[in-house]
Design an enzyme around this catalytic site. Structure first.
Site, PDB file in Angstrom:
ATOM      1  N   HIS A  23      -6.433 -44.560 -12.844  1.00 59.23           N
ATOM      2  CA  HIS A  23      -7.373 -45.311 -11.997  1.00 59.23           C
ATOM      3  C   HIS A  23      -6.659 -46.535 -11.423  1.00 59.23           C
ATOM      4  O   HIS A  23      -7.096 -47.670 -11.632  1.00 59.23           O
ATOM      5  CB  HIS A  23      -8.610 -45.762 -12.795  1.00 59.23           C
ATOM      6  CG  HIS A  23      -9.602 -44.671 -13.048  1.00 59.23           C
ATOM      7  ND1 HIS A  23     -10.503 -44.714 -14.084  1.00 59.23           N
ATOM      8  CD2 HIS A  23      -9.849 -43.506 -12.402  1.00 59.23           C
ATOM      9  CE1 HIS A  23     -11.250 -43.619 -14.064  1.00 59.23           C
ATOM     10  NE2 HIS A  23     -10.874 -42.878 -13.060  1.00 59.23           N
ATOM     11  N   HIS A  79     -15.591 -31.323 -11.253  1.00 58.15           N
ATOM     12  CA  HIS A  79     -15.634 -32.758 -10.908  1.00 58.15           C
ATOM     13  C   HIS A  79     -14.525 -32.992  -9.900  1.00 58.15           C
ATOM     14  O   HIS A  79     -13.451 -32.400 -10.020  1.00 58.15           O
ATOM     15  CB  HIS A  79     -15.428 -33.555 -12.203  1.00 58.15           C
ATOM     16  CG  HIS A  79     -15.146 -35.006 -12.032  1.00 58.15           C
ATOM     17  ND1 HIS A  79     -15.845 -35.824 -11.177  1.00 58.15           N
ATOM     18  CD2 HIS A  79     -14.223 -35.819 -12.644  1.00 58.15           C
ATOM     19  CE1 HIS A  79     -15.378 -37.064 -11.285  1.00 58.15           C
ATOM     20  NE2 HIS A  79     -14.384 -37.086 -12.151  1.00 58.15           N
ATOM     21  N   GLU A  81     -13.042 -35.993  -8.639  1.00 60.93           N
ATOM     22  CA  GLU A  81     -12.143 -37.129  -8.555  1.00 60.93           C
ATOM     23  C   GLU A  81     -10.743 -36.566  -8.283  1.00 60.93           C
ATOM     24  O   GLU A  81     -10.434 -35.401  -8.613  1.00 60.93           O
ATOM     25  CB  GLU A  81     -12.180 -37.929  -9.865  1.00 60.93           C
ATOM     26  CG  GLU A  81     -11.607 -39.316  -9.713  1.00 60.93           C
ATOM     27  CD  GLU A  81     -11.985 -40.260 -10.870  1.00 60.93           C
ATOM     28  OE1 GLU A  81     -12.685 -39.828 -11.813  1.00 60.93           O
ATOM     29  OE2 GLU A  81     -11.569 -41.439 -10.806  1.00 60.93           O
ATOM     30  N   ASP A  83      -7.836 -36.735  -9.407  1.00 60.06           N
ATOM     31  CA  ASP A  83      -6.959 -36.188 -10.450  1.00 60.06           C
ATOM     32  C   ASP A  83      -7.262 -34.718 -10.737  1.00 60.06           C
ATOM     33  O   ASP A  83      -6.450 -34.028 -11.354  1.00 60.06           O
ATOM     34  CB  ASP A  83      -7.026 -37.024 -11.734  1.00 60.06           C
ATOM     35  CG  ASP A  83      -8.431 -37.272 -12.225  1.00 60.06           C
ATOM     36  OD1 ASP A  83      -9.338 -37.403 -11.400  1.00 60.06           O
ATOM     37  OD2 ASP A  83      -8.631 -37.358 -13.451  1.00 60.06           O
ATOM     38  N   HIS A 145     -18.586 -38.630 -15.493  1.00 56.40           N
ATOM     39  CA  HIS A 145     -18.913 -40.001 -15.164  1.00 56.40           C
ATOM     40  C   HIS A 145     -19.107 -40.232 -13.683  1.00 56.40           C
ATOM     41  O   HIS A 145     -19.264 -41.382 -13.246  1.00 56.40           O
ATOM     42  CB  HIS A 145     -17.795 -40.924 -15.681  1.00 56.40           C
ATOM     43  CG  HIS A 145     -16.474 -40.711 -14.980  1.00 56.40           C
ATOM     44  ND1 HIS A 145     -15.812 -41.735 -14.365  1.00 56.40           N
ATOM     45  CD2 HIS A 145     -15.736 -39.612 -14.729  1.00 56.40           C
ATOM     46  CE1 HIS A 145     -14.690 -41.282 -13.826  1.00 56.40           C
ATOM     47  NE2 HIS A 145     -14.628 -40.004 -14.038  1.00 56.40           N
ATOM     48  N   ASP A 164     -13.965 -34.238 -17.625  1.00 60.12           N
ATOM     49  CA  ASP A 164     -13.588 -35.499 -18.281  1.00 60.12           C
ATOM     50  C   ASP A 164     -14.221 -35.639 -19.677  1.00 60.12           C
ATOM     51  O   ASP A 164     -13.660 -36.324 -20.544  1.00 60.12           O
ATOM     52  CB  ASP A 164     -14.017 -36.694 -17.420  1.00 60.12           C
ATOM     53  CG  ASP A 164     -13.127 -36.880 -16.196  1.00 60.12           C
ATOM     54  OD1 ASP A 164     -11.967 -36.457 -16.237  1.00 60.12           O
ATOM     55  OD2 ASP A 164     -13.617 -37.455 -15.208  1.00 60.12           O
ATOM     56  N   TYR A 192     -10.665 -43.372 -24.353  1.00 54.49           N
ATOM     57  CA  TYR A 192     -11.146 -42.735 -23.127  1.00 54.49           C
ATOM     58  C   TYR A 192     -12.657 -42.956 -22.987  1.00 54.49           C
ATOM     59  O   TYR A 192     -13.155 -43.362 -21.934  1.00 54.49           O
ATOM     60  CB  TYR A 192     -10.833 -41.236 -23.201  1.00 54.49           C
ATOM     61  CG  TYR A 192     -11.014 -40.489 -21.912  1.00 54.49           C
ATOM     62  CD1 TYR A 192      -9.931 -40.195 -21.103  1.00 54.49           C
ATOM     63  CD2 TYR A 192     -12.273 -40.061 -21.509  1.00 54.49           C
ATOM     64  CE1 TYR A 192     -10.086 -39.502 -19.917  1.00 54.49           C
ATOM     65  CE2 TYR A 192     -12.442 -39.378 -20.330  1.00 54.49           C
ATOM     66  CZ  TYR A 192     -11.345 -39.092 -19.538  1.00 54.49           C
ATOM     67  OH  TYR A 192     -11.517 -38.411 -18.355  1.00 54.49           O
ATOM     68  N   HIS A 225      -8.491 -33.395 -19.455  1.00 50.76           N
ATOM     69  CA  HIS A 225      -7.376 -34.253 -19.862  1.00 50.76           C
ATOM     70  C   HIS A 225      -7.135 -34.064 -21.353  1.00 50.76           C
ATOM     71  O   HIS A 225      -8.084 -34.036 -22.146  1.00 50.76           O
ATOM     72  CB  HIS A 225      -7.696 -35.742 -19.648  1.00 50.76           C
ATOM     73  CG  HIS A 225      -7.941 -36.122 -18.219  1.00 50.76           C
ATOM     74  ND1 HIS A 225      -6.951 -36.165 -17.266  1.00 50.76           N
ATOM     75  CD2 HIS A 225      -9.077 -36.502 -17.589  1.00 50.76           C
ATOM     76  CE1 HIS A 225      -7.459 -36.550 -16.111  1.00 50.76           C
ATOM     77  NE2 HIS A 225      -8.753 -36.754 -16.278  1.00 50.76           N
TER      78      HIS A 225
HETATM   79 FE1  FEO Z   1     -13.119 -38.545 -13.392  1.00 51.58          FE
HETATM   80 FE2  FEO Z   1     -10.402 -37.149 -14.724  1.00 51.58          FE
HETATM   81  O1  FEO Z   1     -11.470 -37.748 -13.343  1.00 51.58           O
END
Ligand code: FEO
Length: 397
Positions: A23, A79, A81, A83, A145, A164, A192, A225
């Site tokens: 981030h 999701h 985002e 990444d 999230h 996530d 995390y 992750h």
């Molecule tokens: Fe919310 Fe791993 O991205």
């Protein structure tokens, strides 16, 4: 490239060993991370999530070693985002018509990020996608999230692809929770949670109950992750149930900043007073300017109480303390108590600034602030020790 996860599932992600922040610079990642992507092969084939943009070409190239890209029937984006969706443009150049299954919000985010008119298929909780002997079931989890977040369950192999959720920033080659020290995995999972998911505690609580209520069998939790939970997937679920509910251990954390060691000396003497009054409590001290901000926030996350101290600087507080308090505000921690302290020269206003931050963060301040003028002398040191003892007493009320 692919690593077997279960009968129908292979990991096709990317371990990022050199990642030190995430981030931007908001989150430290001392153990790297991974962007987990999964290939589910049955009569039909589905790809679940992709990887971060810097690895897009490597990802697609290695995916080609694993499968003819045209054999991918569905892409599932849990999701979006960057990444996880960052390699989509590169992938979609090769297979532009492949349907992308996602939530309504997921489509909006992908359109906002990539400005492409891909073949989006919106799904909702309970929708299914048969692959052959196995079936994917979707479960919306907004604000876990991001608004677009969903989980996907694979029947037969009983895998929950949780994106996530249940993740950790932890690079590994061995992939599974039973190959790495459990304390390390849980510490990274907590960091995390504390730094990313804690603001959404009420949603975590509600969604955990809803997911468990659906009765889907779960043998493996495969997050986006870190390591995959296969030894005791129920353990990380239990942890989430604890963490989302005003979590606190028997710990008091003291965070301070200091210019000429007066506030540091105060912090240490307050700690002595606390330990004297309550020998059983774990007391930890951190310098806001020297220790890692996200590690400090994780300590505050599992503390029952905190003391925040800073010398008055230009009638305010230090850069490091201000930054930490801003981050603390965003985490919306519940059930904590606090107090403030600091040294000053000619204006004792720093503690008022800290107090306002804490109150705005919803963390009650349970004692009047302790101020010490200039350098603490013996009587000031005695006051600090007494302050620690008083704090222990105030916590009992
Ligand atoms: Fe919310 Fe791993 O991205």
């Amino acid at each position: 490239m692919g690593k077997k996860v279960s009968q129908h599932v292979a990991w096709v992600g990317k371990a990022d060993w050199q990642l030190t922040t995430f981030h931007g610079d908001e989150l430290s990642t001392h153990r790297g991370s991974s962007y987990n992507s999964y290939l589910v092969r049955d009569k039909k084939t589905a790809l679940i999530d992709t990887v971060w943009h810097p690895f897009d070409k490597e990802f697609v190239s290695r995916l080609k070693d694993e499968i003819n890209l045209n054999d991918i029937d569905f892409i599932i984006m849990n999701h979006n985002e960057i990444d996880h969706s960052g390699a989509l443009p590169e992938l979609m150049r090769a297979i532009p018509d492949t349907p992308i299954y996602c939530t309504v919000q997921g489509e909006k985010i992908m359109r906002g990020h990539y400005h492409r008119d891909w073949n989006f298929v919106n799904v909702h909780t309970g929708d299914t996608l048969p692959l052959g002997d196995t079936t994917l079931t979707f479960f919306e989890a907004p604000m876990l999230h991001w608004p677009d977040t969903m989980f996907t369950h694979l029947s037969g192999d009983n895998v929950l692809f949780s994106n996530d959720g249940f993740g950790q920033h932890l690079a590994s080659e061995s992939l599974f929770d039973d190959t790495i020290d459990e304390d390390i995995i849980l510490a990274e999972a907590e960091k995390y949670y504390a730094n990313i998911l804690a603001p959404f505690n009420p949603m975590v609580k509600r969604k955990a109950a809803e997911l468990l209520g659906m009765g889907l069998p779960i043998d493996i939790i495969a997050p986006s992750h870190g390591v995959i939970w296969r030894r005791h997937p129920e353990k990380i679920i239990e942890k989430y149930v604890q963490w989302c509910d005003s979590y606190a251990e028997n710990q008091i954390t003291i965070v301070y900043d200091t210019m000429w060691n007066s506030t540091r000396r105060m912090a240490e003497c307050i700690a002595e007073g606390i330990s004297e009054a309550d020998p059983g409590v774990r007391v930890k001290l951190f310098n806001a300017a020297k220790h890692d901000k996200n590690d400090i926030l994780t300590e505050l996350f599992h503390s029952k109480a905190m003391l925040m101290g800073c010398p008055t600087i230009n009638t305010g507080i230090s850069y490091a303390m201000a930054g930490l308090l801003e981050m603390l505000h965003g985490l919306k921690l519940q059930g904590k108590k606090s107090a403030t302290f600091g040294s000053y020269g000619w204006a004792s206003t720093g503690v008022k600034v800290i107090q306002k931050h804490l109150e705005d963060a919803g963390i009650p301040v349970i004692l009047p602030a302790l101020n010490v003028n200039w350098v603490p002398d013996e009587s000031a040191i005695a006051l600090c020790r007494q302050y620690g003892r008083d704090f222990v007493e105030a916590l009992k009320k």
